[in-house]
Enzyme design. Structure first.
Site, mmCIF file in Angstrom:
data_model
loop_
_atom_site.group_PDB
_atom_site.id
_atom_site.type_symbol
_atom_site.label_atom_id
_atom_site.label_comp_id
_atom_site.label_asym_id
_atom_site.label_seq_id
_atom_site.Cartn_x
_atom_site.Cartn_y
_atom_site.Cartn_z
ATOM 1 N N GLY A 127 41.922 39.408 49.912
ATOM 2 C CA GLY A 127 41.443 40.439 50.829
ATOM 3 C C GLY A 127 40.665 39.913 52.016
ATOM 4 O O GLY A 127 40.001 40.684 52.719
ATOM 5 N N LYS B 8 45.742 48.233 43.554
ATOM 6 C CA LYS B 8 44.312 48.301 43.217
ATOM 7 C C LYS B 8 43.850 49.752 43.103
ATOM 8 O O LYS B 8 44.622 50.604 42.667
ATOM 9 C CB LYS B 8 43.498 47.486 44.227
ATOM 10 C CG LYS B 8 44.017 46.043 44.328
ATOM 11 C CD LYS B 8 43.124 45.083 45.051
ATOM 12 C CE LYS B 8 43.753 43.694 45.025
ATOM 13 N NZ LYS B 8 42.965 42.688 45.680
ATOM 14 N N ASN C 104 50.046 44.839 44.009
ATOM 15 C CA ASN C 104 48.884 45.388 43.313
ATOM 16 C C ASN C 104 48.177 46.376 44.244
ATOM 17 O O ASN C 104 47.553 45.967 45.219
ATOM 18 C CB ASN C 104 47.943 44.224 42.922
ATOM 19 C CG ASN C 104 46.699 44.713 42.215
ATOM 20 O OD1 ASN C 104 46.564 45.906 41.901
ATOM 21 N ND2 ASN C 104 45.780 43.799 41.943
ATOM 22 N N GLU D 209 45.282 33.092 42.020
ATOM 23 C CA GLU D 209 44.685 33.855 43.117
ATOM 24 C C GLU D 209 43.301 33.304 43.433
ATOM 25 O O GLU D 209 42.307 33.670 42.779
ATOM 26 C CB GLU D 209 44.552 35.330 42.720
ATOM 27 C CG GLU D 209 45.859 36.004 42.419
ATOM 28 C CD GLU D 209 45.774 37.502 42.681
ATOM 29 O OE1 GLU D 209 46.641 38.013 43.385
ATOM 30 O OE2 GLU D 209 44.833 38.150 42.202
ATOM 31 N N SER E 180 45.829 37.273 50.344
ATOM 32 C CA SER E 180 46.142 37.404 51.775
ATOM 33 C C SER E 180 47.579 37.013 52.118
ATOM 34 O O SER E 180 47.845 36.488 53.200
ATOM 35 C CB SER E 180 45.144 36.610 52.629
ATOM 36 O OG SER E 180 43.840 37.142 52.469
ATOM 37 N N GLU F 67 38.817 40.514 40.381
ATOM 38 C CA GLU F 67 37.890 41.630 40.614
ATOM 39 C C GLU F 67 37.317 42.125 39.289
ATOM 40 O O GLU F 67 36.153 42.521 39.205
ATOM 41 C CB GLU F 67 38.614 42.741 41.388
ATOM 42 C CG GLU F 67 38.776 42.366 42.856
ATOM 43 C CD GLU F 67 40.028 42.915 43.525
ATOM 44 O OE1 GLU F 67 40.661 43.831 42.987
ATOM 45 O OE2 GLU F 67 40.375 42.389 44.602
ATOM 46 N N HIS G 263 42.440 39.903 36.503
ATOM 47 C CA HIS G 263 42.261 39.850 37.956
ATOM 48 C C HIS G 263 40.812 39.487 38.267
ATOM 49 O O HIS G 263 39.893 39.916 37.576
ATOM 50 C CB HIS G 263 42.627 41.205 38.577
ATOM 51 C CG HIS G 263 42.762 41.112 40.065
ATOM 52 N ND1 HIS G 263 41.669 41.091 40.897
ATOM 53 C CD2 HIS G 263 43.848 41.000 40.854
ATOM 54 C CE1 HIS G 263 42.088 40.978 42.148
ATOM 55 N NE2 HIS G 263 43.411 40.921 42.150
HETATM 56 O O1 LIG Z 1 46.276 41.192 43.293
HETATM 57 C C1 LIG Z 1 46.336 40.912 44.476
HETATM 58 C C2 LIG Z 1 45.370 40.055 45.091
HETATM 59 O O2 LIG Z 1 44.086 40.421 44.766
HETATM 60 C C3 LIG Z 1 45.611 39.774 46.546
HETATM 61 O O3 LIG Z 1 45.082 40.771 47.362
HETATM 62 P P1 LIG Z 1 45.311 40.638 48.949
HETATM 63 O O4 LIG Z 1 46.791 40.422 49.141
HETATM 64 O O5 LIG Z 1 44.849 41.942 49.508
HETATM 65 O O6 LIG Z 1 44.520 39.477 49.415
#
Ligand SMILES: O=C[C@H](O)COP(=O)(O)O
Length: 464
Positions: free
Chosen positions: A172, A12, A10, A166, A212, A98, A96
Site C-alpha cells: 500500500g 481487504k 485482495n 509481501e 504495490s 495486516e 497477512h
Molecule cells: O494482499 C495484498 C497486499 O497487501 C498488497 O497490497 P497493495 O497491492 O495495495 O500494496
C-alpha cells in the site's frame, strides 16, 4: 509439471455492493489468458463472498481473507474453515501482515491456522514478509524463514499452499520491491523449502509477490524465474483505467468528434502478466539433439543466478538449526547460488525442448539469407515460432527467434562464445569421459553481442 501463474486480488476491508458488482462485471467481461495459463482468485470481505462467488465467471475463484484457527464454536466474530467449505469457498488468505501486526497474529498462530484450514479442505495463500526495519537490519531471510518454518512445522502436504512474499514496506505504499529484490527473496525461500521440506515442494510450490503491484510494474516482476504470480491489493479494486482522450483537433461545423479509448482495469493487465511466462518458454529451453553430420550437440540449462542485495542467508532451518551463511549482507562471491538440477528445472519452469529439425524448420533450413550475424563460433540465424504452439511458424509471424549454430570445427569460437557471456568455467561439467559437457542457460534475455536489431529470445546449441 510447471508452476501455473497465480494472481490473487485482495480487496481487504473495502467496497460497497455497487462497487463489488462493478468489479465483478469487469472481471467477467475481461479477456485473459486461459485457466491453464493463469489461476485467478479474488478475495472480497466476508459479507460479499456469496454474491461474488455466485456471480463471478467460473474460471475465477474466490478466497476468504481469514478463518478461525480451529473448529467453530463459541468464538464470537469468527468464521470457521468448515463454514467456508460448507458454502463452497475454496481458498483462504492467512497470515497477512495486516493481521500479523494489527491483530498480533504470531508465526505459530498463523501456522496453526494454515494447518487447520488445509485439514478442512481449503487451499491457502500463506503470507510472509519483513518490515522495513527488519530489511534494513539485514534480517529479511531470517524473518521470512521463521514465518515459513512455523507453517512447515505443521504442514506436510504443500500441494494446496501458495506462499505469498509481501514485504510490509511495499504494501500500500507505492514502493514496490524491485524485480531483483523480489527474485532474491523468492529464490532464497525456494532454497529454504528445498532444504527443509523436499525438493519436490520447493520445485512445485508457487511463490507469489505482493506489495504495490500495478499494471506498470507487473511484467518485469513476472519475468523473474521464481516469481510465480501476485497478490494484489489496491490495484485489484480499481474499476477501470482513466480513458485516454483521443479527441480530434478539428471540429466540423455542428459536429464534434470525440473518441475515448477505455482501457481495461489494471488488475486485468496484472493477470495478463502471465503471458510473460509464456515468452520465457522460448527463453529457457533444453536442447538435446545430434546433428546428422556427426558433430554432437547438447546443451542444458542452469538456473539464473539472481543478484544478492540485502538478503541475509543466515536463517532458521526447519530442524531448528541455523543454516550456515554470512551474517552480513552476502555477495555472489561468498555464497554461490545453488544450480538447479535439470530434473528440478523441468519440474519447476516452463520449458520446451526443441529438436534440431524443429529449429531447422523455424529457420527455413538455416537459410543463408536469414543470417543475422556471424562470429567466431558460427552464424546466428533468424527464425519464427508460433508463440502458442512453439512450433515453426511462417516467416514474419509469431515470435522471432535467433538460433546460433556452432561451426563444427570452431572450438576456439566456442570458447569465445562462453567468454562473451561471462560464463563461469567452474560450472562446466567435465565428468563426461568423451570430453567436457557444457551446461548452459542457452537462451538469453539480452545476450552480449547479439545483433542490435534483434529483440527476441536467443537459442544456442552447444557442443559436447
Ligand atoms: O494482499 C495484498 C497486499 O497487501 C498488497 O497490497 P497493495 O497491492 O495495495 O500494496
Amino acid at each position: 509439471m510447471g508452476r501455473k501463474f497465480f494472481v490473487g486480488g485482495n480487496w481487504k476491508c473495502t467496497g460497497t455492493s455497487e462497487e463489488v458488482k462493478k468489479i465483478v462485471s469487469n472481471l467477467n467481461d475481461a479477456q485473459v489468458p486461459s485457466f491453464d495459463v493463469v489461476e485467478v482468485v479474488v478475495s472480497p470481505p466476508y459479507v460479499f463472498l456469496p454474491v461474488v462467488k455466485n456471480s463471478l465467471r467460473p474460471d475465477f475463484h474466490v478466497a476468504a481473507q481469514n478463518c478461525w484457527v480451529k473448529k467453530g464454536g463459541a468464538f464470537t466474530g469468527e468464521v470457521s474453515a468448515e463454514m467456508l467449505v460448507n458454502v463452497g469457498i475454496p481458498w483462504v488468505i492467512l497470515g497477512h501482515s495486516e493481521r500479523r501486526s494489527l491483530l498480533n497474529e504470531s508465526n505459530e498462530f498463523v501456522g496453526d491456522k494454515v494447518a487447520y484450514a488445509l485439514s478442512q479442505g481449503l487451499k491457502v495463500i500463506a503470507c510472509v514478509g519483513e518490515t522495513l526495519e527488519q530489511r534494513e537490519a539485514g534480517s529479511t531471510m531470517e524473518v521470512v524463514a521463521a514465518q515459513t518454518k512455523a507453517i512447515a512445522a505443521r504442514v506436510s502436504n504443500w500441494a494446496d499452499v501458495v506462499l505469498a512474499y509481501e514485504p510490509v514496506w511495499a504494501i500500500g505504499t507505492g514502493k514496490v520491491a524491485s524485480p531483483a529484490q523480489a527474485q532474491e527473496v523468492h529464490s532464497e525461500l525456494r532454497k529454504w523449502l528445498h532444504a527443509n521440506t523436499s525438493p519436490e515442494v520447493a520445485a512445485t510450490t508457487r511463490i507469489i509477490y505482493g506489495g504495490s503491484v500495478n499494471g506498470a510494474n507487473c511484467k518485469e516482476l513476472a519475468a523473474k524465474p521464481d516469481v510465480d504470480g501476485f497478490l494484489v491489493g489496491g490495484a485489484s479494486l480499481k474499476v477501470e483505467k482513466l480513458p485516454i482522450d483521443l479527441s480530434l483537433p478539428v471540429d466540423f461545423p455542428g459536429f464534434s468528434l470525440r473518441l475515448c479509448h477505455h482501457h481495461q482495469p489494471e488488475f486485468i493487465d496484472i493477470i495478463k502478466a502471465a503471458e510473460v511466462k509464456k515468452i520465457l518458454v522460448t527463453k529457457f529451453m533444453v536442447f538435446d539433439f545430434c546433428v546428422s553430420m556427426g558433430s554432437c550437440f547438447s546443451a542444458r540449462i542452469k538456473a539464473e543466478s539472481p543478484p544478492r542485495n540485502g538478503v541475509n542467508t543466515k536463517y532458521a532451518g526447519n530442524n531448528g538449526n541455523e543454516k550456515s551463511g554470512s551474517s552480513s549482507r552476502v555477495s555472489s562471491s561468498t555464497v554461490p547460488s545453488t544450480p538447479r538440477t535439470q530434473g528440478e528445472i523441468l519440474q519447476s519452469s516452463n520449458l520446451k525442448s526443441f529438436s534440431f529439425s524443429e529449429l531447422k524448420a523455424a529457420t527455413r533450413n538455416f537459410r543463408p539469407d536469414s543470417v543475422l550475424g556471424e562470429g567466431g563460433f558460427g552464424c546466428v540465424f533468424k527464425g519464427w515460432i508460433d508463440e502458442h504452439s512453439l512450433t515453426a511458424a511462417k516467416p514474419g509471424t509469431g515470435t522471432v527467434i535467433a538460433v546460433k549454430k556452432l561451426h563444427q570445427e570452431s572450438s576456439q569460437g566456442h570458447q569465445e562464445w562462453l567468454g562473451s557471456r561471462g560464463e563461469n568455467p567452474q560450472r562446466v561439467d567435465r565428468s563426461s569421459s568423451n570430453g567436457p559437457k557444457y551446461h548452459r542457460k542457452n537462451v538469453k534475455e539480452a545476450p552480449n553481442g547479439k545483433p542490435a536489431s534483434y529483440a527476441g529470445p536467443y537459442i544456442s546449441p552447444l557442443r559436447t
